[in-house]
Design a protein around this motif. Structure first.
Motif, PDB file in Angstrom:
ATOM      1  N   ALA A  78       0.866  -1.117  -0.061  1.00  0.00           N
ATOM      2  CA  ALA A  78      -0.001   0.019   0.051  1.00  0.00           C
ATOM      3  C   ALA A  78       0.672   1.371  -0.074  1.00  0.00           C
ATOM      4  O   ALA A  78       1.908   1.287   0.462  1.00  0.00           O
ATOM      5  CB  ALA A  78      -0.894  -0.004   1.115  1.00  0.00           C
ATOM      6  N   TYR A  79       0.499   2.263  -0.610  1.00  0.00           N
ATOM      7  CA  TYR A  79       0.922   3.618  -0.460  1.00  0.00           C
ATOM      8  C   TYR A  79       0.063   4.612  -0.057  1.00  0.00           C
ATOM      9  O   TYR A  79      -1.186   4.409  -0.229  1.00  0.00           O
ATOM     10  CB  TYR A  79       1.306   4.093  -1.997  1.00  0.00           C
ATOM     11  CG  TYR A  79       2.315   3.451  -2.790  1.00  0.00           C
ATOM     12  CD1 TYR A  79       3.638   3.633  -2.396  1.00  0.00           C
ATOM     13  CD2 TYR A  79       2.080   2.273  -3.457  1.00  0.00           C
ATOM     14  CE1 TYR A  79       4.805   3.168  -3.203  1.00  0.00           C
ATOM     15  CE2 TYR A  79       3.071   1.499  -4.258  1.00  0.00           C
ATOM     16  CZ  TYR A  79       4.543   1.955  -3.959  1.00  0.00           C
ATOM     17  OH  TYR A  79       5.479   1.241  -4.732  1.00  0.00           O
ATOM     18  N   MET A  81      -3.176   3.512  -2.234  1.00  0.00           N
ATOM     19  CA  MET A  81      -2.985   2.841  -3.567  1.00  0.00           C
ATOM     20  C   MET A  81      -2.715   1.391  -2.986  1.00  0.00           C
ATOM     21  O   MET A  81      -1.956   1.288  -2.057  1.00  0.00           O
ATOM     22  CB  MET A  81      -1.977   3.473  -4.340  1.00  0.00           C
ATOM     23  CG  MET A  81      -2.453   4.907  -4.647  1.00  0.00           C
ATOM     24  SD  MET A  81      -1.263   5.517  -5.887  1.00  0.00           S
ATOM     25  CE  MET A  81       0.050   5.667  -5.238  1.00  0.00           C
ATOM     26  N   VAL A  82      -3.595   0.547  -3.575  1.00  0.00           N
ATOM     27  CA  VAL A  82      -3.534  -0.942  -3.199  1.00  0.00           C
ATOM     28  C   VAL A  82      -3.563  -1.700  -4.487  1.00  0.00           C
ATOM     29  O   VAL A  82      -4.080  -1.416  -5.593  1.00  0.00           O
ATOM     30  CB  VAL A  82      -4.683  -1.258  -2.128  1.00  0.00           C
ATOM     31  CG1 VAL A  82      -4.700  -0.527  -1.163  1.00  0.00           C
ATOM     32  CG2 VAL A  82      -6.042  -0.968  -3.052  1.00  0.00           C
ATOM     33  N   LEU A  83      -3.169  -2.977  -4.528  1.00  0.00           N
ATOM     34  CA  LEU A  83      -2.961  -3.878  -5.624  1.00  0.00           C
ATOM     35  C   LEU A  83      -3.985  -5.123  -5.239  1.00  0.00           C
ATOM     36  O   LEU A  83      -3.667  -5.809  -4.465  1.00  0.00           O
ATOM     37  CB  LEU A  83      -1.769  -4.239  -5.756  1.00  0.00           C
ATOM     38  CG  LEU A  83      -1.413  -5.319  -6.889  1.00  0.00           C
ATOM     39  CD1 LEU A  83      -1.626  -4.707  -8.221  1.00  0.00           C
ATOM     40  CD2 LEU A  83       0.072  -5.731  -7.091  1.00  0.00           C
ATOM     41  N   HIS A 129     -10.499  -5.365  -8.256  1.00  0.00           N
ATOM     42  CA  HIS A 129     -10.121  -4.316  -9.128  1.00  0.00           C
ATOM     43  C   HIS A 129     -11.027  -3.666  -9.972  1.00  0.00           C
ATOM     44  O   HIS A 129     -11.797  -2.490  -9.860  1.00  0.00           O
ATOM     45  CB  HIS A 129      -8.921  -4.449  -9.870  1.00  0.00           C
ATOM     46  CG  HIS A 129      -8.374  -3.559 -10.744  1.00  0.00           C
ATOM     47  ND1 HIS A 129      -8.831  -3.384 -11.943  1.00  0.00           N
ATOM     48  CD2 HIS A 129      -7.390  -2.735 -10.713  1.00  0.00           C
ATOM     49  CE1 HIS A 129      -8.239  -2.484 -12.672  1.00  0.00           C
ATOM     50  NE2 HIS A 129      -7.266  -1.808 -11.837  1.00  0.00           N
ATOM     51  N   ILE A 162       1.806   3.682 -11.515  1.00  0.00           N
ATOM     52  CA  ILE A 162       1.736   2.333 -11.268  1.00  0.00           C
ATOM     53  C   ILE A 162       0.202   1.782 -11.529  1.00  0.00           C
ATOM     54  O   ILE A 162      -0.026   0.575 -11.374  1.00  0.00           O
ATOM     55  CB  ILE A 162       1.848   2.058  -9.582  1.00  0.00           C
ATOM     56  CG1 ILE A 162       0.868   2.910  -8.750  1.00  0.00           C
ATOM     57  CG2 ILE A 162       3.405   2.466  -9.384  1.00  0.00           C
ATOM     58  CD1 ILE A 162       1.241   2.680  -7.324  1.00  0.00           C
ATOM     59  N   GLY A 163      -0.497   2.568 -11.888  1.00  0.00           N
ATOM     60  CA  GLY A 163      -2.082   2.133 -12.331  1.00  0.00           C
ATOM     61  C   GLY A 163      -2.155   1.353 -13.699  1.00  0.00           C
ATOM     62  O   GLY A 163      -2.550   0.401 -13.556  1.00  0.00           O
ATOM     63  N   SER A 180      -0.010  -1.013 -13.827  1.00  0.00           N
ATOM     64  CA  SER A 180       0.386  -2.390 -13.203  1.00  0.00           C
ATOM     65  C   SER A 180      -0.842  -2.987 -12.369  1.00  0.00           C
ATOM     66  O   SER A 180      -0.577  -3.875 -11.597  1.00  0.00           O
ATOM     67  CB  SER A 180       1.609  -2.254 -12.320  1.00  0.00           C
ATOM     68  OG  SER A 180       2.758  -1.835 -13.411  1.00  0.00           O
ATOM     69  N   TRP A 210      -2.533  -1.055 -10.142  1.00  0.00           N
ATOM     70  CA  TRP A 210      -2.920  -0.415  -8.831  1.00  0.00           C
ATOM     71  C   TRP A 210      -4.163   0.353  -8.763  1.00  0.00           C
ATOM     72  O   TRP A 210      -4.209   0.998  -9.999  1.00  0.00           O
ATOM     73  CB  TRP A 210      -1.616   0.160  -8.344  1.00  0.00           C
ATOM     74  CG  TRP A 210      -0.430  -0.566  -7.928  1.00  0.00           C
ATOM     75  CD1 TRP A 210       0.514  -1.356  -8.802  1.00  0.00           C
ATOM     76  CD2 TRP A 210      -0.218  -0.797  -6.251  1.00  0.00           C
ATOM     77  NE1 TRP A 210       1.224  -2.043  -7.862  1.00  0.00           N
ATOM     78  CE2 TRP A 210       1.015  -1.718  -6.578  1.00  0.00           C
ATOM     79  CE3 TRP A 210      -0.612  -0.519  -5.375  1.00  0.00           C
ATOM     80  CZ2 TRP A 210       1.652  -2.208  -5.375  1.00  0.00           C
ATOM     81  CZ3 TRP A 210       0.103  -0.938  -4.105  1.00  0.00           C
ATOM     82  CH2 TRP A 210       1.018  -1.637  -4.136  1.00  0.00           C
ATOM     83  N   SER A 241      -4.644  -6.382  -0.211  1.00  0.00           N
ATOM     84  CA  SER A 241      -3.673  -5.998  -1.004  1.00  0.00           C
ATOM     85  C   SER A 241      -2.162  -6.772  -0.462  1.00  0.00           C
ATOM     86  O   SER A 241      -1.352  -7.163  -1.128  1.00  0.00           O
ATOM     87  CB  SER A 241      -3.049  -4.571  -1.174  1.00  0.00           C
ATOM     88  OG  SER A 241      -2.343  -3.982  -1.961  1.00  0.00           O
ATOM     89  N   THR A 254       0.603  -9.555  -1.955  1.00  0.00           N
ATOM     90  CA  THR A 254       1.737  -9.294  -2.374  1.00  0.00           C
ATOM     91  C   THR A 254       2.883 -10.005  -1.048  1.00  0.00           C
ATOM     92  O   THR A 254       4.028 -10.127  -1.375  1.00  0.00           O
ATOM     93  CB  THR A 254       2.172  -7.983  -2.024  1.00  0.00           C
ATOM     94  OG1 THR A 254       1.822  -7.016  -1.055  1.00  0.00           O
ATOM     95  CG2 THR A 254       1.436  -7.094  -3.389  1.00  0.00           C
TER      96      THR A 254
END
Length: 136
Positions: free
Chosen positions: A48-49, A68-70, A76, A91-92, A94, A96, A119, A123
């Motif tokens: 996460a960011y 921001m999460v994956l 998603h 990073i979107g 990819s 995120w 997320s 990871t």
């Protein structure tokens, strides 16, 4: 050249995100490109960011209080129509997503905790996810 810090340490939304993210097994925080990044040790994978931006007509529009999460593809895709969601710069592409955060006083943090958890699970090392599951 180092990036300037793009957050306030005492931002109430960041304080809450930090609590949620650092409660996960082997989680740590570092500053990356001027923003808080939450990652797992020892793999070093970011889950996460805090804070992000989108590029609109050649200009960056900041989303200061966001995460921001994956996420997995189905999660998603389900969130893309949500007005709080944005595809972050860089990073979107990819996979995120950025999500604008609720007012800390207004609540709504259960969903944020679930997104951070999802997320993290995507990871983190299998052993860390198992440790999280063992916690209940």
């Amino acid at each position: 050249m180092a990036h300037p810090q793009m957050f306030e340490d005492d931002d109430p939304a960041l304080v809450r995100v930090r609590e949620l993210a650092l409660a996960l097994p082997a989680a740590a925080m570092k500053v990356s490109h001027g923003r808080p990044a939450f990652w797992t040790q020892p793999r070093g994978k970011v889950f996460a960011y805090y804070g992000g931006s989108v590029k609109v007509d050649g200009e960056y529009v900041q989303h200061e209080q966001s995460i921001m999460v994956l996420l997995e593809t189905d999660e998603h895709d389900a969130l893309l129509d949500d007005p709080r969601v944005f595809v972050p710069a860089y990073i979107g592409g990819s996979g995120w997503l950025g999500i604008d955060l609720p007012d800390v006083a207004a609540g709504g943090w259960d969903e944020v905790a679930e997104l951070i958890d999802a997320s993290y699970r995507r990871t983190a090392a299998t052993k860390l996810v198992a440790e999280l599951d063992d916690r209940g």
